[in-house]
Design a protein around this motif. Structure first.
Motif, PDB file in Angstrom:
ATOM      1  N   ALA A  26      56.262  90.418  59.404  1.00  0.00           N
ATOM      2  CA  ALA A  26      55.066  90.388  60.242  1.00  0.00           C
ATOM      3  C   ALA A  26      53.950  91.247  59.666  1.00  0.00           C
ATOM      4  CB  ALA A  26      55.406  90.869  61.653  1.00  0.00           C
ATOM      5  N   GLY A  27      54.303  92.465  59.223  1.00  0.00           N
ATOM      6  CA  GLY A  27      53.280  93.375  58.720  1.00  0.00           C
ATOM      7  C   GLY A  27      52.624  92.894  57.443  1.00  0.00           C
ATOM      8  N   ILE A  28      53.446  92.533  56.455  1.00  0.00           N
ATOM      9  CA  ILE A  28      52.898  92.109  55.168  1.00  0.00           C
ATOM     10  C   ILE A  28      52.189  90.758  55.287  1.00  0.00           C
ATOM     11  CG2 ILE A  28      53.482  91.610  52.776  1.00  0.00           C
ATOM     12  CD1 ILE A  28      53.696  94.548  53.612  1.00  0.00           C
ATOM     13  N   THR A  29      52.593  89.924  56.245  1.00  0.00           N
ATOM     14  CA  THR A  29      51.885  88.658  56.468  1.00  0.00           C
ATOM     15  C   THR A  29      50.513  88.903  57.095  1.00  0.00           C
ATOM     16  OG1 THR A  29      53.967  87.472  56.778  1.00  0.00           O
ATOM     17  CG2 THR A  29      51.995  86.422  57.639  1.00  0.00           C
ATOM     18  N   TYR A  30      50.419  89.928  57.922  1.00  0.00           N
ATOM     19  CA  TYR A  30      49.189  90.156  58.681  1.00  0.00           C
ATOM     20  C   TYR A  30      48.176  91.036  57.950  1.00  0.00           C
ATOM     21  CZ  TYR A  30      46.504  90.336  63.002  1.00  0.00           C
ATOM     22  OH  TYR A  30      45.518  90.181  63.956  1.00  0.00           O
ATOM     23  N   VAL A  31      48.628  91.843  56.981  1.00  0.00           N
ATOM     24  CA  VAL A  31      47.698  92.796  56.370  1.00  0.00           C
ATOM     25  C   VAL A  31      46.679  92.195  55.409  1.00  0.00           C
ATOM     26  CG1 VAL A  31      49.192  94.790  56.654  1.00  0.00           C
ATOM     27  CG2 VAL A  31      49.415  93.405  54.603  1.00  0.00           C
ATOM     28  N   ILE A 121      49.717 100.320  54.291  1.00  0.00           N
ATOM     29  CA  ILE A 121      50.357  99.138  53.702  1.00  0.00           C
ATOM     30  C   ILE A 121      51.353  99.543  52.629  1.00  0.00           C
ATOM     31  CG2 ILE A 121      49.932  97.064  52.339  1.00  0.00           C
ATOM     32  CD1 ILE A 121      47.197  96.882  53.793  1.00  0.00           C
ATOM     33  N   GLY A 122      50.947 100.472  51.751  1.00  0.00           N
ATOM     34  CA  GLY A 122      51.856 100.937  50.707  1.00  0.00           C
ATOM     35  C   GLY A 122      53.093 101.608  51.281  1.00  0.00           C
ATOM     36  N   LEU A 123      52.894 102.397  52.344  1.00  0.00           N
ATOM     37  CA  LEU A 123      54.018 103.085  52.984  1.00  0.00           C
ATOM     38  C   LEU A 123      54.977 102.096  53.636  1.00  0.00           C
ATOM     39  CD1 LEU A 123      54.872 106.049  53.384  1.00  0.00           C
ATOM     40  CD2 LEU A 123      53.735 105.981  55.610  1.00  0.00           C
ATOM     41  N   LEU A 124      54.426 101.078  54.296  1.00  0.00           N
ATOM     42  CA  LEU A 124      55.265 100.065  54.936  1.00  0.00           C
ATOM     43  C   LEU A 124      56.075  99.288  53.913  1.00  0.00           C
ATOM     44  CD1 LEU A 124      56.149  98.333  57.374  1.00  0.00           C
ATOM     45  CD2 LEU A 124      54.079  96.969  57.040  1.00  0.00           C
TER      46      LEU A 124
END
Length: 567
Positions: A26-31, A121-124
């Motif tokens: 979800a995160g990498i798709t949304y960023v 983003i890098g941390l996630l």
């Protein structure tokens, strides 16, 4: 007793697998839209998405090696898991609140907002992907028998696929208009708050995982000495001398740790160079297979939008070209969602397939199947045929999530066969430690040093026995667990090389996955620009798949392969 049930333990560990994959999907798709909204150009956006995998390549083997030699009351794996999960939770807070955080420090918030967004983003990406390594090692520690290990990693792959399905669906929901909006905020804030709640619940489940963790004294004494008479107390003067030597030893270890901070690159180089041949063969096959699969997954939506729907991504919103491209991207997302569904199905039957056909046949079939599906996508212009082919690649995805890790666990479960060079070295080190300890304390004169420690088995004891310098055995009897843990981490100038733990080898396999994301991102853009066709994405994926077939035939699956390949 409920939490100590084998199936319950498996579910508790893999609940974190599910939570990590939901956040990453979800995160990498949304960023990417968030980066474009704040003014980051597309070429720099891809570089931002590569920060996590690049950092992972550097730190994954170091974290894996540290986890193999770590000792604490919470075990070897969970302290690293919890630390990385803390990074994931921090990133889930930073990303949606980047603008608010920037306004606290500067009047011109745009540059600082971009910096906070890139940091989140890098941390996630880094913490989320690296956390899988100690998690896989924990699974291998708890389920060491080959059959149990394969079932555990089948559940692991199932949870990854299920987490991917949920993660891909969550950003598609209009959270700003939902009943949660008044409590959690707008679209971004609501989505990431929901992700944080899901992930926190999954992390808390690991508190009930019964990872066996013995104190350093238990490692030296072993279960054979548990019922032995109590040790005589040393004289007061002897205790004073031992305490003083313990303090000197601790100071020496601290200085050694500081010096080792300056030797990060040489240590990383040595970790990668000292790879057993069986792991090296598996790593190369994994790398080629993941490069084929990741080339497909990273660029599939763009391939459908431009190649099948003839859309133009840079067209103005509202035009036919942009509308066709958006429709193609949605259809491509459907194909990836169906890939996750297929992966879930094969994860549930993978154990039966391996028992029926064998690990070699299933692994090779999954590797061969992918380039066939990729070539079909290259040649066909039918959206339905391409979508079905994309969905069927879930078979390969599922196999790559299960079988390489079960093979690595098999290698460590039968070290005398597959890792005999490391096994013999560890036995020699243990014998030297046994002799020195018996001489200095007189407690082990008639007993051999045992090698069993609950779930961790020989992995725990061999790593500890080979890491303790013989010269310090008397001081260890009065040292704290922190002293021993520090010694395990930094080593001694005169000590032998530490025993090889499974987490290091799992970290090497995970490095193949991380590297497979970096390489396509660097070169595929230039290849497509040169050929002027997005079909080059699928052709490249098929090419990597053909190379993977060759190296997959060189993987060691059983004892007969050791003789066949002269490993």
């Amino acid at each position: 007793m409920l939490f100590h049930n084998r199936k319950t333990q498996l579910l508790l560990v893999n609940s974190l697998t599910f939570g990590l994959e939901v956040c990453l999907a979800a995160g990498i798709t949304y960023v990417p839209p968030l980066l474009l909204e704040v003014g980051v150009e597309e070429k720099f956006m891809t570089m931002v998405l590569g920060i996590g995998p690049v950092l992972g390549l550097v730190f994954v083997p170091l974290i894996g090696s540290a986890s193999d030699h770590w000792h604490s009351s919470y075990g070897r794996r969970r302290p690293f898991i919890w630390m990385l999960c803390l990074g994931v939770l921090l990133s889930l807070f930073v990303i949606p609140h980047a603008s608010s955080l920037a306004s606290l420090f500067a009047l011109n918030t745009r540059p600082l907002e971009i910096a906070f967004l890139i940091l989140g983003i890098g941390l996630l990406d880094f913490c989320g992907q690296v956390c899988f390594t100690p998690l896989e090692a924990l699974l291998s520690d708890l389920f060491q028998e080959p059959d149990n290990c394969r079932q555990a990693f089948s559940m692991y792959a199932f949870m990854i696929s299920l987490g991917g399905c949920i993660g891909y669906l969550l950003p598609a929901i209009d959270w700003g208009g939902s009943f949660l909006a008044p409590y959690l905020g707008g679209q971004e804030t609501c989505l990431f708050s929901l992700l944080a709640i899901i992930f926190l619940g999954c992390v808390l489940a690991t508190l009930f995982v019964s990872e066996e963790a013995a104190a350093p004294a238990d490692v030296l004494d072993g279960p054979a000495l548990k019922d032995a008479p109590p040790k005589p107390s040393p004289p007061a003067c002897c205790s004073c001398q031992l305490s003083r030597s313990s303090c000197l030893l601790q100071a020496r270890h601290t200085m050694q740790a500081l010096r080792n901070l300056c030797t990060l690159v040489p240590r990383l180089h040595s970790l990668y160079c000292r790879i057993p041949k069986v792991i090296r063969r598996l790593f190369v096959a994994e790398l080629c297979s993941w490069m084929a699969l990741m080339t497909f997954m990273l660029f599939y939506t763009d391939f459908v939008g431009e190649g099948l729907y003839h859309g133009i991504p840079r067209a103005k919103p509202g035009t036919d070209a942009r509308r066709h491209y958006d429709e193609g991207v949605r259809m491509g997302s459907l194909g990836l969602f169906l890939q996750c569904i297929t992966s879930i199905f094969f994860s549930t039957i993978m154990d039966r397939m391996v028992k029926q056909f064998g690990t070699r046949a299933v692994y090779l079939a999954s590797v061969v199947f992918f380039p066939v599906a990729a070539f079909v996508m290259c040649l066909s212009h039918s959206v339905i045929v391409v979508t079905i082919s994309a969905a069927l690649t879930g078979f390969t995805f599922s196999a790559l999530q299960i079988l390489p890790y079960t093979l690595a666990s098999l290698y460590h479960h039968e070290k005398q066969v597959f890792l005999h060079k490391y096994k013999s070295k560890e036995e020699g080190d243990a014998a030297r430690l046994d002799k020195k300890s018996a001489f200095s304390k007189g407690l082990l004169s008639s007993q051999k040093l045992p090698y069993q420690n609950g779930h961790a088995g020989s992995l725990f004891s061999s790593s500890s026995s080979s890491s303790c310098p013989p010269a310090a055995s008397s001081a260890l009897c009065v040292s704290s667990s922190c002293d021993v843990s520090l010694m395990m981490m930094v080593g001694e100038p005169d000590s032998v090389a530490p025993g090889r733990g499974i987490c290091l080898d799992l970290a090497i396999l995970d490095s193949a996955f991380l590297l497979s994301q970096v390489v396509p991102s660097l070169f595929m853009g230039s290849i497509v620009q040169f050929t002027q066709s997005v079909t080059a994405y699928m052709v490249s994926a098929a090419g990597f798949g053909l190379i993977a077939i060759y190296f997959a035939t060189k993987v060691v699956f059983d004892k007969s392969d050791m003789v066949k390949y002269s490993v």
